[in-house]
Design a protein around this motif. Sequence first.
Motif, PDB file in Angstrom:
ATOM      1  N   THR A  77      42.816  43.202  40.233  1.00 26.37           N
ATOM      2  CA  THR A  77      42.816  44.326  41.158  1.00 26.37           C
ATOM      3  C   THR A  77      41.758  44.083  42.222  1.00 26.37           C
ATOM      4  O   THR A  77      40.726  43.461  41.954  1.00 26.37           O
ATOM      5  N   ALA A  78      42.002  44.583  43.406  1.00 22.00           N
ATOM      6  CA  ALA A  78      41.010  44.494  44.476  1.00 22.00           C
ATOM      7  C   ALA A  78      39.989  45.612  44.366  1.00 22.00           C
ATOM      8  O   ALA A  78      38.934  45.560  44.998  1.00 22.00           O
ATOM      9  N   ASP A  79      40.302  46.637  43.556  1.00 18.57           N
ATOM     10  CA  ASP A  79      39.419  47.785  43.428  1.00 18.57           C
ATOM     11  C   ASP A  79      39.560  48.337  42.013  1.00 18.57           C
ATOM     12  O   ASP A  79      40.468  49.125  41.722  1.00 18.57           O
ATOM     13  N   ALA A  80      38.669  47.913  41.121  1.00 17.47           N
ATOM     14  CA  ALA A  80      38.764  48.313  39.719  1.00 17.47           C
ATOM     15  C   ALA A  80      38.633  49.820  39.549  1.00 17.47           C
ATOM     16  O   ALA A  80      39.304  50.421  38.699  1.00 17.47           O
ATOM     17  N   ASP A  81      37.790  50.449  40.362  1.00 17.36           N
ATOM     18  CA  ASP A  81      37.594  51.893  40.236  1.00 17.36           C
ATOM     19  C   ASP A  81      38.864  52.654  40.596  1.00 17.36           C
ATOM     20  O   ASP A  81      39.274  53.582  39.890  1.00 17.36           O
ATOM     21  N   ALA A  82      39.508  52.258  41.699  1.00 17.37           N
ATOM     22  CA  ALA A  82      40.724  52.941  42.134  1.00 17.37           C
ATOM     23  C   ALA A  82      41.862  52.712  41.147  1.00 17.37           C
ATOM     24  O   ALA A  82      42.632  53.640  40.840  1.00 17.37           O
ATOM     25  N   THR A  83      41.971  51.490  40.615  1.00 18.31           N
ATOM     26  CA  THR A  83      43.043  51.202  39.666  1.00 18.31           C
ATOM     27  C   THR A  83      42.813  51.929  38.354  1.00 18.31           C
ATOM     28  O   THR A  83      43.755  52.458  37.746  1.00 18.31           O
ATOM     29  N   ALA A  84      41.568  51.984  37.895  1.00 18.27           N
ATOM     30  CA  ALA A  84      41.262  52.716  36.665  1.00 18.27           C
ATOM     31  C   ALA A  84      41.581  54.200  36.832  1.00 18.27           C
ATOM     32  O   ALA A  84      42.128  54.841  35.924  1.00 18.27           O
ATOM     33  N   LYS A  85      41.269  54.743  37.992  1.00 22.09           N
ATOM     34  CA  LYS A  85      41.568  56.148  38.254  1.00 22.09           C
ATOM     35  C   LYS A  85      43.076  56.390  38.253  1.00 22.09           C
ATOM     36  O   LYS A  85      43.562  57.377  37.682  1.00 22.09           O
ATOM     37  N   GLN A 104      29.717  38.115  38.925  1.00 25.33           N
ATOM     38  CA  GLN A 104      30.985  37.461  38.634  1.00 25.33           C
ATOM     39  C   GLN A 104      32.195  38.312  39.006  1.00 25.33           C
ATOM     40  O   GLN A 104      33.260  37.787  39.333  1.00 25.33           O
ATOM     41  N   GLY A 105      32.052  39.646  38.949  1.00 23.65           N
ATOM     42  CA  GLY A 105      33.168  40.521  39.252  1.00 23.65           C
ATOM     43  C   GLY A 105      32.937  41.893  38.661  1.00 23.65           C
ATOM     44  O   GLY A 105      31.841  42.213  38.196  1.00 23.65           O
ATOM     45  N   THR A 117      45.857  48.085  24.621  1.00 25.06           N
ATOM     46  CA  THR A 117      44.638  47.820  25.371  1.00 25.06           C
ATOM     47  C   THR A 117      44.838  46.669  26.350  1.00 25.06           C
ATOM     48  O   THR A 117      45.486  45.674  26.034  1.00 25.06           O
ATOM     49  N   PHE A 118      44.286  46.815  27.549  1.00 25.30           N
ATOM     50  CA  PHE A 118      44.329  45.747  28.535  1.00 25.30           C
ATOM     51  C   PHE A 118      43.097  45.865  29.424  1.00 25.30           C
ATOM     52  O   PHE A 118      42.357  46.848  29.379  1.00 25.30           O
ATOM     53  N   GLY A 119      42.857  44.839  30.223  1.00 29.66           N
ATOM     54  CA  GLY A 119      41.693  44.834  31.083  1.00 29.66           C
ATOM     55  C   GLY A 119      42.048  44.786  32.557  1.00 29.66           C
ATOM     56  O   GLY A 119      43.164  44.416  32.934  1.00 29.66           O
ATOM     57  N   LEU A 120      41.078  45.174  33.388  1.00 26.87           N
ATOM     58  CA  LEU A 120      41.162  45.003  34.834  1.00 26.87           C
ATOM     59  C   LEU A 120      40.056  44.044  35.252  1.00 26.87           C
ATOM     60  O   LEU A 120      38.956  44.077  34.700  1.00 26.87           O
ATOM     61  N   TRP A 121      40.342  43.208  36.229  1.00 27.85           N
ATOM     62  CA  TRP A 121      39.324  42.307  36.760  1.00 27.85           C
ATOM     63  C   TRP A 121      39.379  42.320  38.284  1.00 27.85           C
ATOM     64  O   TRP A 121      40.413  42.017  38.876  1.00 27.85           O
ATOM     65  N   GLN A 122      38.253  42.689  38.871  1.00 27.30           N
ATOM     66  CA  GLN A 122      38.070  42.639  40.319  1.00 27.30           C
ATOM     67  C   GLN A 122      37.189  41.434  40.603  1.00 27.30           C
ATOM     68  O   GLN A 122      35.998  41.441  40.273  1.00 27.30           O
ATOM     69  N   PRO A 123      37.741  40.364  41.166  1.00 25.82           N
ATOM     70  CA  PRO A 123      36.993  39.116  41.268  1.00 25.82           C
ATOM     71  C   PRO A 123      35.734  39.206  42.131  1.00 25.82           C
ATOM     72  O   PRO A 123      35.709  39.877  43.165  1.00 25.82           O
ATOM     73  N   GLY A 124      34.698  38.525  41.650  1.00 25.44           N
ATOM     74  CA  GLY A 124      33.510  38.237  42.431  1.00 25.44           C
ATOM     75  C   GLY A 124      33.432  36.728  42.519  1.00 25.44           C
ATOM     76  O   GLY A 124      34.375  36.083  42.980  1.00 25.44           O
ATOM     77  N   LEU A 125      32.357  36.146  42.001  1.00 25.74           N
ATOM     78  CA  LEU A 125      32.273  34.687  41.958  1.00 25.74           C
ATOM     79  C   LEU A 125      33.301  34.093  40.994  1.00 25.74           C
ATOM     80  O   LEU A 125      33.780  32.979  41.207  1.00 25.74           O
ATOM     81  N   HIS A 126      33.620  34.848  39.941  1.00 23.34           N
ATOM     82  CA  HIS A 126      34.640  34.387  38.998  1.00 23.34           C
ATOM     83  C   HIS A 126      35.993  34.921  39.443  1.00 23.34           C
ATOM     84  O   HIS A 126      36.254  36.126  39.378  1.00 23.34           O
ATOM     85  N   THR A 127      36.850  34.029  39.904  1.00 22.75           N
ATOM     86  CA  THR A 127      38.141  34.449  40.456  1.00 22.75           C
ATOM     87  C   THR A 127      39.259  34.490  39.430  1.00 22.75           C
ATOM     88  O   THR A 127      40.356  34.968  39.731  1.00 22.75           O
ATOM     89  N   GLY A 128      38.999  33.976  38.208  1.00 25.19           N
ATOM     90  CA  GLY A 128      40.026  34.017  37.177  1.00 25.19           C
ATOM     91  C   GLY A 128      40.370  32.646  36.644  1.00 25.19           C
ATOM     92  O   GLY A 128      39.520  31.757  36.566  1.00 25.19           O
ATOM     93  N   PHE A 129      41.633  32.476  36.278  1.00 23.57           N
ATOM     94  CA  PHE A 129      42.078  31.230  35.659  1.00 23.57           C
ATOM     95  C   PHE A 129      41.902  30.016  36.571  1.00 23.57           C
ATOM     96  O   PHE A 129      42.144  30.088  37.770  1.00 23.57           O
TER      97      PHE A 129
END
Length: 271
Positions: A77-85, A104-105, A117-129
Amino acid sequence: MITTDSVHGAPTWLDLGTPDLDGAVAFYEGIFGWRFQAGGAETGGYGMFRLDGKTVAGGMTVTPDQGAPAWTVYFRTADADATAKAAEQAGGTAFLPPMDVLDQGRMAILGDPAGATFGLWQPGLHTGFGHVTQDGGLNWVELYTSDVAAAEEFYGAALGWGTFDVQFPGGSYTTVNPAGQDEHAMFGGIVPLDADADADADADASEAQAGPHWVPYIHVPDVDAAAAAARTLGGTVRSAPVDVPGVGRIAKLADPYGAGFAVIKGDPEQK
């Protein structure tokens, strides 16, 4: 398909919570050839599984009061707060509200209305896979749930997913893809908890007992060899290797501590 591109709503990371990190590292190295790079004190013991120097997943120690051993799939997600909401407004639960992970994000751990259960990740220095799809990388994700239609509605509202039903002999399979893309970008599926009842009663019992949950599929060169290795290394074969027409060969496994996952060798005709 799962890619290393940063696409909203698509799988972007995968991590393991386990009571015995050293034992889990040995297990997954034995099956997939993954090597583990531990983080520093500032990460709380969180580290990275790597294959040929590329990141494939994360791992950390969890205590019984923190949760059962499990793999968690994270969606970008580009915005973890907005997606969580949005997820909460759609009936989900924030088990761990959005928080920064150093530089990192930003992450959150959520539950859908059925309890998966699942997670959200908003990338910082760690972009993912750094590695996916091929041998040793995440190839597919699958949601087992009590209500497929409700899951479609929830994840559509929270992450913007589109869905597409693929027809198979005897029924159909609901696939999911990122917002604004078609079925060619599918990265996972949604399955009723009792879907395997006719094909494999043991597999059905295993999934149903676990309740609604996500299952990550790792690509391997030989599904039967991976299943045999899991047994040798102290794991469990939850569902024996089987051919799925038009898909490939799959098996459902668990590591020695009970974290469930699946392995797949794709049908080359489908690539």
